[in-house]
Design an enzyme around this catalytic site. Structure first.
Site, PDB file in Angstrom:
ATOM      1  N   ASP A 131       0.859  -1.184   0.000  1.00  0.00           N
ATOM      2  CA  ASP A 131       0.000   0.000   0.000  1.00  0.00           C
ATOM      3  C   ASP A 131       0.895   1.233   0.000  1.00  0.00           C
ATOM      4  O   ASP A 131       2.024   1.190   0.469  1.00  0.00           O
ATOM      5  CB  ASP A 131      -0.883  -0.012   1.256  1.00  0.00           C
TER       6      ASP A 131
ATOM      7  N   CYS B 183     -19.869   0.984   0.078  1.00  0.00           N
ATOM      8  CA  CYS B 183     -20.116   0.391  -1.241  1.00  0.00           C
ATOM      9  C   CYS B 183     -21.489   0.638  -1.857  1.00  0.00           C
ATOM     10  O   CYS B 183     -21.570   0.948  -3.041  1.00  0.00           O
ATOM     11  CB  CYS B 183     -19.863  -1.114  -1.174  1.00  0.00           C
TER      12      CYS B 183
HETATM   13  N1  LIG Z   1     -15.257  -2.562   2.068  1.00  0.00           N
HETATM   14  C1  LIG Z   1     -16.013  -3.553   1.636  1.00  0.00           C
HETATM   15  O1  LIG Z   1     -16.790  -4.146   2.366  1.00  0.00           O
HETATM   16  C2  LIG Z   1     -15.923  -4.000   0.202  1.00  0.00           C
HETATM   17  C3  LIG Z   1     -16.517  -5.208  -0.166  1.00  0.00           C
HETATM   18  C4  LIG Z   1     -16.410  -5.637  -1.480  1.00  0.00           C
HETATM   19  C5  LIG Z   1     -15.727  -4.863  -2.414  1.00  0.00           C
HETATM   20  N2  LIG Z   1     -15.158  -3.682  -2.043  1.00  0.00           N
HETATM   21  C6  LIG Z   1     -14.413  -2.932  -3.067  1.00  0.00           C
HETATM   22  O2  LIG Z   1     -13.032  -3.191  -2.871  1.00  0.00           O
HETATM   23  C7  LIG Z   1     -12.251  -2.020  -3.210  1.00  0.00           C
HETATM   24  C8  LIG Z   1     -11.394  -1.625  -2.027  1.00  0.00           C
HETATM   25  O3  LIG Z   1     -12.257  -1.305  -0.940  1.00  0.00           O
HETATM   26  P1  LIG Z   1     -11.720  -1.114   0.538  1.00  0.00           P
HETATM   27  O4  LIG Z   1     -12.935  -0.973   1.403  1.00  0.00           O
HETATM   28  O5  LIG Z   1     -10.714  -2.170   0.839  1.00  0.00           O
HETATM   29  O6  LIG Z   1     -10.982   0.304   0.369  1.00  0.00           O
HETATM   30  P2  LIG Z   1      -9.921   0.977   1.351  1.00  0.00           P
HETATM   31  O7  LIG Z   1     -10.006   2.430   1.107  1.00  0.00           O
HETATM   32  O8  LIG Z   1     -10.118   0.446   2.751  1.00  0.00           O
HETATM   33  O9  LIG Z   1      -8.514   0.406   0.857  1.00  0.00           O
HETATM   34  C9  LIG Z   1      -7.927   0.753  -0.358  1.00  0.00           C
HETATM   35  C10 LIG Z   1      -6.415   0.886  -0.118  1.00  0.00           C
HETATM   36  O10 LIG Z   1      -5.789   1.073  -1.397  1.00  0.00           O
HETATM   37  C11 LIG Z   1      -4.672   1.920  -1.193  1.00  0.00           C
HETATM   38  N3  LIG Z   1      -4.243   2.495  -2.486  1.00  0.00           N
HETATM   39  C12 LIG Z   1      -4.864   3.415  -3.256  1.00  0.00           C
HETATM   40  N4  LIG Z   1      -4.149   3.667  -4.357  1.00  0.00           N
HETATM   41  C13 LIG Z   1      -3.046   2.892  -4.304  1.00  0.00           C
HETATM   42  C14 LIG Z   1      -1.929   2.702  -5.141  1.00  0.00           C
HETATM   43  N5  LIG Z   1      -1.811   3.353  -6.303  1.00  0.00           N
HETATM   44  N6  LIG Z   1      -0.983   1.815  -4.760  1.00  0.00           N
HETATM   45  C15 LIG Z   1      -1.091   1.141  -3.577  1.00  0.00           C
HETATM   46  N7  LIG Z   1      -2.132   1.278  -2.737  1.00  0.00           N
HETATM   47  C16 LIG Z   1      -3.094   2.141  -3.088  1.00  0.00           C
HETATM   48  C17 LIG Z   1      -5.170   2.949  -0.199  1.00  0.00           C
HETATM   49  O11 LIG Z   1      -4.103   3.600   0.452  1.00  0.00           O
HETATM   50  C18 LIG Z   1      -6.027   2.092   0.741  1.00  0.00           C
HETATM   51  O12 LIG Z   1      -5.296   1.647   1.869  1.00  0.00           O
HETATM   52  C19 LIG Z   1     -13.266  -0.964  -3.639  1.00  0.00           C
HETATM   53  O13 LIG Z   1     -13.392  -0.997  -5.034  1.00  0.00           O
HETATM   54  C20 LIG Z   1     -14.557  -1.433  -2.992  1.00  0.00           C
HETATM   55  O14 LIG Z   1     -15.676  -0.999  -3.713  1.00  0.00           O
HETATM   56  C21 LIG Z   1     -15.224  -3.252  -0.748  1.00  0.00           C
END
Ligand SMILES: NC(=O)c1ccc[n+]([C@@H]2O[C@H](COP(=O)([O-])OP(=O)(O)OC[C@H]3O[C@@H](n4cnc5c(N)ncnc54)[C@H](O)[C@@H]3O)[C@@H](O)[C@H]2O)c1
Length: 462
Positions: free
Chosen positions: A40, A279
């Site tokens: 990350d 989401c």
């Molecule tokens: N939270 C949920 O319950 C859930 C469930 C299913 C799907 N999703 C999907 O999964 C995806 C991620 O969701 P999340 O809740 O984990 O988000 P989040 O914001 O908790 O985590 C995303 C991470 O990606 C990192 N990041 C961003 N750009 C980056 C880069 N260029 N290089 C490295 N790291 C980078 C950020 O720093 C962050 O820590 C989204 O598309 C979301 O819609 C989320």
């Protein structure tokens, strides 16, 4: 540390958030033969994943991470090195709603996504499988492939779609025993080969009949559709909760009666103050935007109404408090019990509690916000509001001297509080607004509370 030769495969996940962290911890736990690295750009997040205090709260996650970390699960900020070493790269970066330009407020903001694609291209010297784990607009894999194949064709990248269906609050359970795992690929020879490689990863612990294979577009669209259907159930039952409140029908009885119909089913029929989480809203708005971009305006309007109904339900809750508390809450103390968007998580993204607390403070109420896991995030969400809010973890202290209680998260602890003790410490007449229908309303009424639940006739002493 073991050398990389010891492992059968190197798996990388870019993005160590709510999805990346838990999903990779599960793969590492179930597949000791693979080395799993989660990277990350956020250094603080990575150091928390490497510490005794993980950046997110999920039941069972501490044990899962502790067992695999340092063995075959690693958290790091070395993204480029991670890409170079990886055979399979999951991309799980955030895909928030765009806040600027074309599609602002609706379309997915794919800047993090594209940056990652370019970084993968710049740091790869051999074929790799790229897995879309983030939720993305249908046909994003096409854009990803175009970027990855702009290298002149020397390296082959196969882009798969493997959307995540875990629910926060039960992420570990959902990952260990998923209803299904969905894997979409191109239906070419290379695409099918890559698909098989990913199926083999999950087959380490998921039964084959639960691994669904499809074309890549179906997989992308299925995730948006699943979230749209789930949110639609909540908005449907919430729309009828309003009708119940004025007709003396009881939404719990209605939900039970319809839920016994096997065609309808009994899940996700709980009336509440509204859905939250990072989401549902984002994914529906994204679906709405895609439909509009294809000229499917009726379809777009249909799904947009699910989001609008949810916003109305939150607003209705505040107005209901106001009108029942003699049309003013100015100067009154209100205890908000629960700030997380649902129980068993500290996540507050899009939590109805944010909107409701702000609404109450705008009406000049003094709000005591309480939550067992979400106060750090709550402070951040409300940091622009300097006056009118206190954060108090103990629900008894938060309710002391209050005119009203609003239960906004279905935490188990709130079911079991000593409400007689709370009632005795409150200003009278004492009000309780159960935004999750988790309390025993008759018992509260007998204690002396004026009780307002979602989708039920109020129980009032005046
Ligand atoms: N939270 C949920 O319950 C859930 C469930 C299913 C799907 N999703 C999907 O999964 C995806 C991620 O969701 P999340 O809740 O984990 O988000 P989040 O914001 O908790 O985590 C995303 C991470 O990606 C990192 N990041 C961003 N750009 C980056 C880069 N260029 N290089 C490295 N790291 C980078 C950020 O720093 C962050 O820590 C989204 O598309 C979301 O819609 C989320």
């Amino acid at each position: 540390m073991r050398s990389k030769m010891t492992f059968k495969k190197n798996i990388l996940c870019i993005g160590a958030g709510y999805v990346g962290g838990p999903t990779m911890a599960m793969i590492a736990a179930k597949c000791p033969q693979y080395k799993v690295t989660v990277v990350d750009i956020n250094e603080k997040r990575i150091s928390e994943w490497n510490s005794g205090r993980l950046p997110i709260y999920e039941p069972g996650l501490d044990e899962l991470v502790t067992a695999a970390r340092g063995r075959n699960l690693f958290f790091s900020t070395e993204i480029e090195k991670g890409i170079r070493d990886a055979d399979i790269i999951f991309v799980s970066v955030n895909t928030p709603t765009k806040t600027f330009g074309q599609g602002a407020g609706m379309a997915a903001d794919l800047q993090y996504w594209e940056k990652t694609a370019r970084q993968i291209l710049a740091n790869s010297d051999r074929d790799k499988i790229i897995v879309e784990k983030s939720t993305l607009p249908v046909r994003t894999a096409k854009a990803m492939e175009r970027i990855l194949n702009s290298n002149g064709g020397t390296i082959n990248f196969e882009v798969l779609s493997n959307p995540e269906f875990l629910a926060e609050g039960s992420a570990v359970k959902d990952l260990e025993n998923p209803d299904r795992v969905l894997i979409g690929s191109r239906e070419t020879k290379e695409g099918l080969k890559a698909r098989k490689e990913l199926v083999d990863v999950y087959a380490n612990w998921v039964a084959h009949e639960r691994i669904i294979e499809s074309n890549v577009w179906s997989a992308e669209l299925s995730k948006l559709t699943a979230n749209a259907f789930l949110a639609q159930r909540v908005s449907s039952i919430n729309s009828l909760s309003a009708l119940c409140e004025v007709t003396e029908a009881d939404i719990n009885e209605v939900a039970y009666a319809i839920g016994t119909d096997s065609r309808i089913g009994n899940k996700f029929l709980k009336a509440s103050v509204g859905f939250g989480g990072s989401c549902f809203k984002k994914d529906i708005l994204n679906l709405v935007y895609i439909c509009k971009s294809y000229g499917l305006n009726e379809v777009a309007d249909y799904w947009d109404s699910v989001v609008r109904l949810n916003e109305w339900q939150e607003k209705r809750f505040v107005l209901n408090m106001l009108s029942n508390m003699f049309n003013t809450v100015a100067g009154k103390k209100i205890a908000v019990l629960g700030f997380a968007f649902k129980a068993n998580t500290g996540d507050t993204r899009e939590s109805p509690a944010i909107y409701i607390t702000r609404g109450l403070v705008e009406e000049r109420a003094q709000v005591n916000v309480s939550d067992p896991k979400a106060l750090v995030n709550a402070r951040e969400d409300l940091k622009d509001m300097r006056e009118g809010i206190e954060f108090i973890e103990d629900p008894y202290k938060a309710s002391e001297g209050a005119h009203a209680i609003a239960v906004l998260t279905e935490w188990d602890i709130y079911r079991k509080l000593d409400y007689k003790r709370i009632f005795d410490s409150m200003v009278k007449p004492a009000f309780i607004f159960d935004g999750r229908n988790i309390l025993n309303h008759r018992e509260l009424f007998d204690i002396g509370f004026n009780v307002f639940a979602i989708g039920k006739a109020p129980l009032k002493h005046f």
